[in-house]
Motif scaffolding. Structure first.
Motif, PDB file in Angstrom:
ATOM      1  N   ALA A  17       0.834  -1.209   0.000  1.00 15.74           N
ATOM      2  CA  ALA A  17       0.000   0.000   0.000  1.00 15.74           C
ATOM      3  C   ALA A  17       0.863   1.251   0.000  1.00 15.74           C
ATOM      4  CB  ALA A  17      -0.927  -0.008   1.215  1.00 15.74           C
ATOM      5  N   GLU A  18       1.936   1.224   0.784  1.00 13.74           N
ATOM      6  CA  GLU A  18       2.830   2.370   0.853  1.00 13.74           C
ATOM      7  C   GLU A  18       3.514   2.611  -0.490  1.00 13.74           C
ATOM      8  OE1 GLU A  18       1.792   0.811   4.619  1.00 13.74           O
ATOM      9  OE2 GLU A  18       2.998  -0.218   3.105  1.00 13.74           O
ATOM     10  N   ARG A  19       3.857   1.514  -1.168  1.00 13.63           N
ATOM     11  CA  ARG A  19       4.489   1.654  -2.476  1.00 13.63           C
ATOM     12  C   ARG A  19       3.521   2.280  -3.475  1.00 13.63           C
ATOM     13  NH1 ARG A  19       7.661  -3.267  -5.183  1.00 13.63           N
ATOM     14  NH2 ARG A  19       8.862  -2.859  -3.290  1.00 13.63           N
ATOM     15  N   VAL A  20       2.277   1.816  -3.493  1.00  6.53           N
ATOM     16  CA  VAL A  20       1.290   2.369  -4.427  1.00  6.53           C
ATOM     17  C   VAL A  20       1.034   3.836  -4.126  1.00  6.53           C
ATOM     18  CG1 VAL A  20      -1.117   2.232  -5.183  1.00  6.53           C
ATOM     19  CG2 VAL A  20       0.201   0.135  -4.859  1.00  6.53           C
ATOM     20  N   ALA A  21       0.919   4.187  -2.829  1.00  2.00           N
ATOM     21  CA  ALA A  21       0.654   5.577  -2.457  1.00  2.00           C
ATOM     22  C   ALA A  21       1.800   6.492  -2.875  1.00  2.00           C
ATOM     23  CB  ALA A  21       0.425   5.674  -0.949  1.00  2.00           C
ATOM     24  N   TRP A  36       0.084  16.799  -2.462  1.00  3.63           N
ATOM     25  CA  TRP A  36       0.624  16.709  -1.115  1.00  3.63           C
ATOM     26  C   TRP A  36       0.399  15.281  -0.609  1.00  3.63           C
ATOM     27  CZ3 TRP A  36      -1.964  20.740  -3.142  1.00  3.63           C
ATOM     28  CH2 TRP A  36      -1.384  22.020  -3.062  1.00  3.63           C
ATOM     29  N   VAL A  37       1.213  14.855   0.339  1.00  2.00           N
ATOM     30  CA  VAL A  37       1.014  13.553   0.955  1.00  2.00           C
ATOM     31  C   VAL A  37       1.069  13.715   2.468  1.00  2.00           C
ATOM     32  CG1 VAL A  37       3.486  12.960   0.783  1.00  2.00           C
ATOM     33  CG2 VAL A  37       1.777  11.145   1.044  1.00  2.00           C
ATOM     34  N   ALA A  38       0.051  13.186   3.140  1.00  3.48           N
ATOM     35  CA  ALA A  38      -0.035  13.259   4.603  1.00  3.48           C
ATOM     36  C   ALA A  38       0.183  11.870   5.189  1.00  3.48           C
ATOM     37  CB  ALA A  38      -1.401  13.809   5.024  1.00  3.48           C
ATOM     38  N   TYR A  39       1.010  11.793   6.219  1.00  4.05           N
ATOM     39  CA  TYR A  39       1.325  10.501   6.833  1.00  4.05           C
ATOM     40  C   TYR A  39       1.712  10.697   8.296  1.00  4.05           C
ATOM     41  CZ  TYR A  39       6.052  12.178   5.737  1.00  4.05           C
ATOM     42  OH  TYR A  39       7.187  12.936   5.629  1.00  4.05           O
ATOM     43  N   LYS A  40       1.583   9.630   9.065  1.00  5.16           N
ATOM     44  CA  LYS A  40       1.907   9.695  10.487  1.00  5.16           C
ATOM     45  C   LYS A  40       3.407   9.815  10.678  1.00  5.16           C
ATOM     46  CE  LYS A  40       1.220   6.049  13.096  1.00  5.16           C
ATOM     47  NZ  LYS A  40       0.473   5.023  13.857  1.00  5.16           N
ATOM     48  N   GLU A  41       3.798  10.758  11.499  1.00  4.56           N
ATOM     49  CA  GLU A  41       5.213  11.001  11.761  1.00  4.56           C
ATOM     50  C   GLU A  41       5.809   9.866  12.591  1.00  4.56           C
ATOM     51  OE1 GLU A  41       7.712  15.010  12.677  1.00  4.56           O
ATOM     52  OE2 GLU A  41       6.015  14.582  13.984  1.00  4.56           O
ATOM     53  N   THR A  42       6.956   9.379  12.161  1.00  5.82           N
ATOM     54  CA  THR A  42       7.631   8.288  12.871  1.00  5.82           C
ATOM     55  C   THR A  42       9.071   8.634  13.239  1.00  5.82           C
ATOM     56  OG1 THR A  42       8.447   7.257  10.834  1.00  5.82           O
ATOM     57  CG2 THR A  42       6.266   6.576  11.623  1.00  5.82           C
ATOM     58  N   GLY A  43       9.513   9.841  12.849  1.00  3.03           N
ATOM     59  CA  GLY A  43      10.912  10.193  13.043  1.00  3.03           C
ATOM     60  C   GLY A  43      11.776   9.786  11.870  1.00  3.03           C
ATOM     61  N   ARG A  44      11.148   9.138  10.871  1.00  2.00           N
ATOM     62  CA  ARG A  44      11.851   8.722   9.663  1.00  2.00           C
ATOM     63  C   ARG A  44      11.138   9.297   8.449  1.00  2.00           C
ATOM     64  NH1 ARG A  44      11.796   2.373   9.795  1.00  2.00           N
ATOM     65  NH2 ARG A  44       9.610   2.815  10.299  1.00  2.00           N
ATOM     66  N   PRO A  45      11.844   9.430   7.332  1.00  2.00           N
ATOM     67  CA  PRO A  45      11.176   9.877   6.095  1.00  2.00           C
ATOM     68  C   PRO A  45      10.315   8.751   5.540  1.00  2.00           C
ATOM     69  CG  PRO A  45      13.448   9.277   5.628  1.00  2.00           C
ATOM     70  CD  PRO A  45      13.288   9.197   7.131  1.00  2.00           C
ATOM     71  N   PRO A  46       9.474   9.042   4.562  1.00  2.00           N
ATOM     72  CA  PRO A  46       8.697   7.975   3.921  1.00  2.00           C
ATOM     73  C   PRO A  46       9.608   6.851   3.431  1.00  2.00           C
ATOM     74  CG  PRO A  46       7.855  10.098   3.246  1.00  2.00           C
ATOM     75  CD  PRO A  46       9.105  10.364   4.034  1.00  2.00           C
ATOM     76  N   ALA A  47       9.105   5.628   3.529  1.00  3.54           N
ATOM     77  CA  ALA A  47       9.923   4.464   3.181  1.00  3.54           C
ATOM     78  C   ALA A  47      10.282   4.436   1.699  1.00  3.54           C
ATOM     79  CB  ALA A  47       9.185   3.185   3.570  1.00  3.54           C
ATOM     80  N   TYR A  48       9.402   4.975   0.864  1.00  2.00           N
ATOM     81  CA  TYR A  48       9.677   5.046  -0.565  1.00  2.00           C
ATOM     82  C   TYR A  48       9.941   6.496  -0.964  1.00  2.00           C
ATOM     83  CZ  TYR A  48       7.881   0.283  -0.790  1.00  2.00           C
ATOM     84  OH  TYR A  48       7.699  -1.059  -0.598  1.00  2.00           O
ATOM     85  N   THR A  49      10.719   6.686  -1.999  1.00  2.00           N
ATOM     86  CA  THR A  49      11.109   8.023  -2.442  1.00  2.00           C
ATOM     87  C   THR A  49       9.900   8.833  -2.890  1.00  2.00           C
ATOM     88  OG1 THR A  49      13.264   7.196  -3.169  1.00  2.00           O
ATOM     89  CG2 THR A  49      12.537   9.317  -4.055  1.00  2.00           C
ATOM     90  N   ILE A  50       9.816  10.050  -2.373  1.00  2.38           N
ATOM     91  CA  ILE A  50       8.767  10.989  -2.758  1.00  2.38           C
ATOM     92  C   ILE A  50       9.407  12.123  -3.545  1.00  2.38           C
ATOM     93  CG2 ILE A  50       6.990  12.582  -1.930  1.00  2.38           C
ATOM     94  CD1 ILE A  50       6.310   9.691  -1.377  1.00  2.38           C
ATOM     95  N   ASP A  51       8.853  12.412  -4.714  1.00  8.12           N
ATOM     96  CA  ASP A  51       9.397  13.451  -5.575  1.00  8.12           C
ATOM     97  C   ASP A  51       9.402  14.806  -4.853  1.00  8.12           C
ATOM     98  OD1 ASP A  51       9.074  15.635  -7.821  1.00  8.12           O
ATOM     99  OD2 ASP A  51       9.829  13.842  -8.822  1.00  8.12           O
TER     100      ASP A  51
END
Length: 398
Positions: A17-21, A36-51
């Motif tokens: 799901a994260e890959r598709v998003a 824009w993309v909204a996601y829960k903060e975890t202290g890490r960047p998104p797992a997949y590259t965001i342009d």
């Protein structure tokens, strides 16, 4: 178009799901839309590259986080909020959407598993969970399912809002040479999903452990989630089994990686032992690299892709691992058969090629203008039921 993609777990791990998003964000931005993309903060960047063209909105979960997020989204003057969801938290996402924005939804697993997830931490019955899901879905302008049979899980008026289209693999030019060993002289089985209990790794290891005569030539590469607090019990069972069956030299855990297609291209067989999959992206990815799959016949999201004795093998028994053992043995011992299945897999995967991803999603969002923004009008169901949905939705999300 001004659109916000909402994926709560985007910075939590590298799931399908994260890959598709993430891919959707980048494709929309490449099309010239404001994203824009909204996601829960975890202290890490998104797992997949965001342009870089995509605005990122990490949010901290705490009391009133939905209201705070809504204020941010209101300033963006959005046309659409696209929500990826797994469970009852959908109500919180809906609460964070501005009132005048069209909402589009995608369920990230099967309807039955959504219902099970929905009930976690509540006293809801199965019927209650299904009713709440129906209420939530009724407020969407459009809903995306990945399989046609999922449409029957919602009432006829909500079905009118549903679009069905499959996932697709990403553009690449990698093809595995499954008929010969790797440069190290070994053959490799790739397994995606790591230690997630629903991926059923232990069942696969039970079957593999019975093929001791092949252990000196074959190894298993496991990619994906590593043990954490919510799945530690299952991970402990896996590690205990590996030690008990002396598989330490055969099973390797690699965690999450950035270039998974390179790993498929080094593999000779892909194994997926999940009993439920929405639409198996890992199976499709393996096929696109010419790697035959061994999967479970009961899993519709795998069965959709694997043609028995053509591009892979399907196993009937979900309790006795001997069936899986024999299917594994068939492919592990026959280089020519693996190569034949692999070539067919590449051909079969092309109908889910990368060019379909952008077209399907663009068509989906364009259709929003032809849909109602509010709770379904009630075509095909009683007006009283629609009104009850409206009352319930108002009481839940305000």
């Amino acid at each position: 178009m001004r659109i916000c993609i909402m994926c709560d777990s985007l910075a939590a791990g590298k799931g399908g799901a994260e890959r598709v998003a993430a891919r959707l964000c980048n494709e929309l931005a490449d099309e010239g839309h404001e994203v824009w993309v909204a996601y829960k903060e975890t202290g890490r960047p998104p797992a997949y590259t965001i342009d870089a063209a995509v605005g990122q909105i990490p949010y901290s979960v705490g009391k009133g986080w939905e209201v705070r997020l809504r204020k941010v989204l209101e300033e963006l003057e959005l046309d659409i909020c696209q929500i990826f969801y797994f469970n009852r938290r959908l109500f919180k996402y809906l609460r964070s959407c501005p009132k005048d924005v069209s909402i589009t939804l995608q369920e990230c697993t099967t309807p039955d598993r959504i219902i099970r997830n929905w009930r976690v931490g509540t006293k809801l019955s199965e019927t209650g969970a299904r009713w709440e899901r129906e209420i939530a879905l009724s407020c969407a302008s459009r809903i995306r399912f990945t399989r046609h049979e999922f449409v029957d899980s919602v009432p006829s008026d909500i079905q009118a809002k549903v679009s069905v289209f499959f996932n697709s693999y990403e553009r690449h030019n990698l093809v595995a040479n499954v008929g010969i060993p790797g440069g190290d002289g070994l053959y490799r089985v790739i397994f995606i999903g790591g230690m997630k209990a629903n991926k059923n790794l232990l069942f696969f290891l039970e079957a593999f452990s019975q093929l001791k005569e092949l252990h000196d030539r074959w190894v298993i590469d496991v990619f994906g989630t590593i043990p954490s607090s919510w799945q530690g019990g299952y991970a402990d069972k896996v590690m205990d089994f590996i030690e008990e069956r002396a598989l330490d030299d055969n099973v390797f855990f690699h965690g999450e990686v950035d270039h998974i297609y390179e790993k498929y291209a080094q593999a000779h067989i892909h194994v997926i032992t999940s009993l439920e999959e929405n639409f198996s992206l890992s199976t499709l990815e393996a096929m696109s690299c010419g790697v035959p799959t061994v999967g479970m016949n009961c899993c519709a999201g795998v069965r959709e892709l694997v043609a028995q004795n053509e591009n892979g093998l399907l196993v009937d028994s979900i309790e006795d691992s001997s069936d899986l053992r024999e299917s594994l043995k068939t492919l592990m011992e026959d280089d020519t058969l693996r190569a034949r299945f692999g070539k067919k897999a590449v051909v079969d995967a092309k109908q889910y090629g990368p060019e379909q991803f952008r077209k399907n999603w663009m068509d989906f969002f364009k259709s929003v203008g032809n849909s109602e923004k509010t709770v379904c009008s009630g075509r095909g169901i009683k007006k009283e039921m629609v009104m009850h949905r409206q009352r319930m939705l108002s009481s839940i999300i305000g």
